[in-house]
Design a protein around this motif. Structure first.
Motif, PDB file in Angstrom:
ATOM      1  N   PRO A 106      10.553 -40.746 -24.588  1.00  0.00           N
ATOM      2  CA  PRO A 106       9.627 -38.905 -24.125  1.00  0.00           C
ATOM      3  C   PRO A 106       8.671 -40.448 -23.472  1.00  0.00           C
ATOM      4  N   GLY A 107       8.528 -41.541 -24.648  1.00  0.00           N
ATOM      5  CA  GLY A 107       7.158 -42.140 -24.047  1.00  0.00           C
ATOM      6  C   GLY A 107       7.138 -43.287 -22.834  1.00  0.00           C
ATOM      7  N   HIS A 108       8.756 -43.676 -22.825  1.00  0.00           N
ATOM      8  CA  HIS A 108       9.280 -44.838 -21.715  1.00  0.00           C
ATOM      9  C   HIS A 108       8.657 -42.661 -20.477  1.00  0.00           C
ATOM     10  N   PHE A 109       9.606 -42.365 -20.167  1.00  0.00           N
ATOM     11  CA  PHE A 109       8.936 -41.032 -19.567  1.00  0.00           C
ATOM     12  C   PHE A 109       7.705 -40.487 -19.032  1.00  0.00           C
ATOM     13  N   ALA A 146       3.497 -43.656 -12.604  1.00  0.00           N
ATOM     14  CA  ALA A 146       3.971 -44.791 -12.009  1.00  0.00           C
ATOM     15  C   ALA A 146       4.156 -44.122 -10.858  1.00  0.00           C
ATOM     16  N   LEU A 147       4.575 -42.951 -10.488  1.00  0.00           N
ATOM     17  CA  LEU A 147       5.343 -42.234  -9.195  1.00  0.00           C
ATOM     18  C   LEU A 147       3.915 -41.306  -9.618  1.00  0.00           C
ATOM     19  N   LEU A 148       2.646 -40.761 -10.350  1.00  0.00           N
ATOM     20  CA  LEU A 148       2.094 -39.915  -9.567  1.00  0.00           C
ATOM     21  C   LEU A 148       0.781 -40.823  -8.992  1.00  0.00           C
ATOM     22  N   PRO A 149      -0.132 -40.470  -8.221  1.00  0.00           N
ATOM     23  CA  PRO A 149      -1.261 -41.380  -7.882  1.00  0.00           C
ATOM     24  C   PRO A 149      -1.740 -41.424  -9.331  1.00  0.00           C
ATOM     25  N   ALA A 150      -3.293 -42.135  -8.976  1.00  0.00           N
ATOM     26  CA  ALA A 150      -4.010 -42.497  -9.802  1.00  0.00           C
ATOM     27  C   ALA A 150      -4.546 -41.392  -9.946  1.00  0.00           C
ATOM     28  N   ASP A 205       6.633 -33.278  -7.163  1.00  0.00           N
ATOM     29  CA  ASP A 205       7.688 -33.983  -6.257  1.00  0.00           C
ATOM     30  C   ASP A 205       8.144 -35.307  -7.764  1.00  0.00           C
ATOM     31  N   GLY A 206       6.902 -36.060  -8.431  1.00  0.00           N
ATOM     32  CA  GLY A 206       6.949 -36.945  -9.005  1.00  0.00           C
ATOM     33  C   GLY A 206       8.067 -36.702 -10.214  1.00  0.00           C
ATOM     34  N   LEU A 207       8.442 -35.376 -10.567  1.00  0.00           N
ATOM     35  CA  LEU A 207       9.726 -34.864 -11.597  1.00  0.00           C
ATOM     36  C   LEU A 207      10.984 -35.267 -10.824  1.00  0.00           C
ATOM     37  N   ARG A 208      11.118 -34.760  -9.511  1.00  0.00           N
ATOM     38  CA  ARG A 208      12.396 -34.579  -8.368  1.00  0.00           C
ATOM     39  C   ARG A 208      12.674 -36.422  -8.204  1.00  0.00           C
ATOM     40  N   ILE A 209      11.793 -37.112  -8.118  1.00  0.00           N
ATOM     41  CA  ILE A 209      12.213 -38.370  -7.847  1.00  0.00           C
ATOM     42  C   ILE A 209      12.646 -38.376  -8.890  1.00  0.00           C
ATOM     43  N   LEU A 210      11.894 -38.479 -10.491  1.00  0.00           N
ATOM     44  CA  LEU A 210      12.344 -39.492 -11.407  1.00  0.00           C
ATOM     45  C   LEU A 210      13.965 -38.566 -12.200  1.00  0.00           C
ATOM     46  N   LEU A 211      13.799 -37.221 -12.077  1.00  0.00           N
ATOM     47  CA  LEU A 211      15.292 -36.709 -12.742  1.00  0.00           C
ATOM     48  C   LEU A 211      16.614 -36.515 -11.638  1.00  0.00           C
ATOM     49  N   ARG A 212      15.891 -37.032 -10.660  1.00  0.00           N
ATOM     50  CA  ARG A 212      16.825 -36.837  -9.700  1.00  0.00           C
ATOM     51  C   ARG A 212      17.380 -35.207  -9.268  1.00  0.00           C
TER      52      ARG A 212
END
Length: 255
Positions: free
Chosen positions: A78-81, A87-91, A37-44
């Protein structure tokens, strides 16, 4: 210029209490689902990940690798990614690093070694809830370590596997198996080229039978030779189990 597909490995860690294991489930939340889910949001775009192996409900991972295929142009830094994905993933799920690999690299099939820990403690401790298993009685660690030596080498470990699993063989090669004393209790360390479903928890249950009951270390040999799950000890609770290390020939281990 044509955009190319690049395969990346992600090194992740997670505290597994809130999840029904690593693998995507139809009716429960898993670590893989949260990551996808986090990857889908980030990479659209929908992203499918493949993990080094599955962990059961409540099991933790200090290190697990997954691979994914994405457009090379989508990972400019990669560092920014990693920062953005974290930031999108739970703690309780963290991305540790990202490694570009060749297209054939496979997180599950290329792993040459995996290591687990199982934690037990003896006094009530609120900070060990869901992270270690509290035992009332203290087992004989010397007897358990003597028994653990019989686990070493290439053997058929059918007696420690869940039944009706879809694997081609129950033969594994164990290279390390030992209990360590800690301030709170004991930690069992085990390393092998591969593990069967429920294998570590069944091994720990069998070793604890030897440590707590009047059974000799050699008893575990009879259990292994039987190839019968009913002969082995009870499967211990999942919440005290950690996947700690996965090794690949082409990834430098920084731990």
């Amino acid at each position: 210029m044509k955009d190319t597909i690049q395969r990346f490995f992600l090194e992740i860690a997670y505290e597994g209490t809130a999840y029904h294991g690593w693998q995507v489930q139809n009716n429960a939340i898993s670590v893989q689902q949260r990551l996808n889910d986090g990857l889908r949001i980030l990479l659209r775009t929908p992203i499918e990940t493949t993990g080094a192996g599955r962990t059961d409900t409540g099991v933790h991972a200090k290190q697990l690798y997954v691979h994914m295929d994405v457009l090379e142009s989508s990972i400019k830094d990669p560092g920014h990614f990693i920062h953005a994905l974290n930031a999108l993933l739970p703690a309780d799920i963290a991305i540790k690093r990202m490694i570009a690999t060749n297209p054939q690299a496979h997180a599950r099939f290329d792993a040459t070694e995996r290591s687990y820990e199982y934690h037990i403690h003896f006094s009530k401790d609120p900070f060990l809830v869901n992270r270690s298993w509290q035992l009332r009685d203290i087992p004989n660690v010397d007897r358990m370590n003597a028994a653990a030596e019989f686990l070493l080498g290439k053997q058929d470990f059918s007696c420690f596997s869940k039944s009706n699993t879809q694997v081609f063989t129950n033969i594994c090669t164990v290279s390390h198996a030992q209990w360590e004393k800690t301030e709170a209790g004991y930690i069992f360390h085990i390393t092998a080229d591969r593990f069967l479903r429920n294998m570590v928890r069944a091994i720990v249950g069998t070793l604890l039978e030897i440590g707590l009951k009047d059974k000799s270390p050699e008893y575990i040999q009879d259990v292994i030779r039987s190839k019968d799950r009913a002969k082995a000890g009870t499967s211990v609770p999942a919440h005290a189990l950690y996947l700690t290390r996965v090794v690949y020939p082409y990834i430098n281990d920084t731990h």
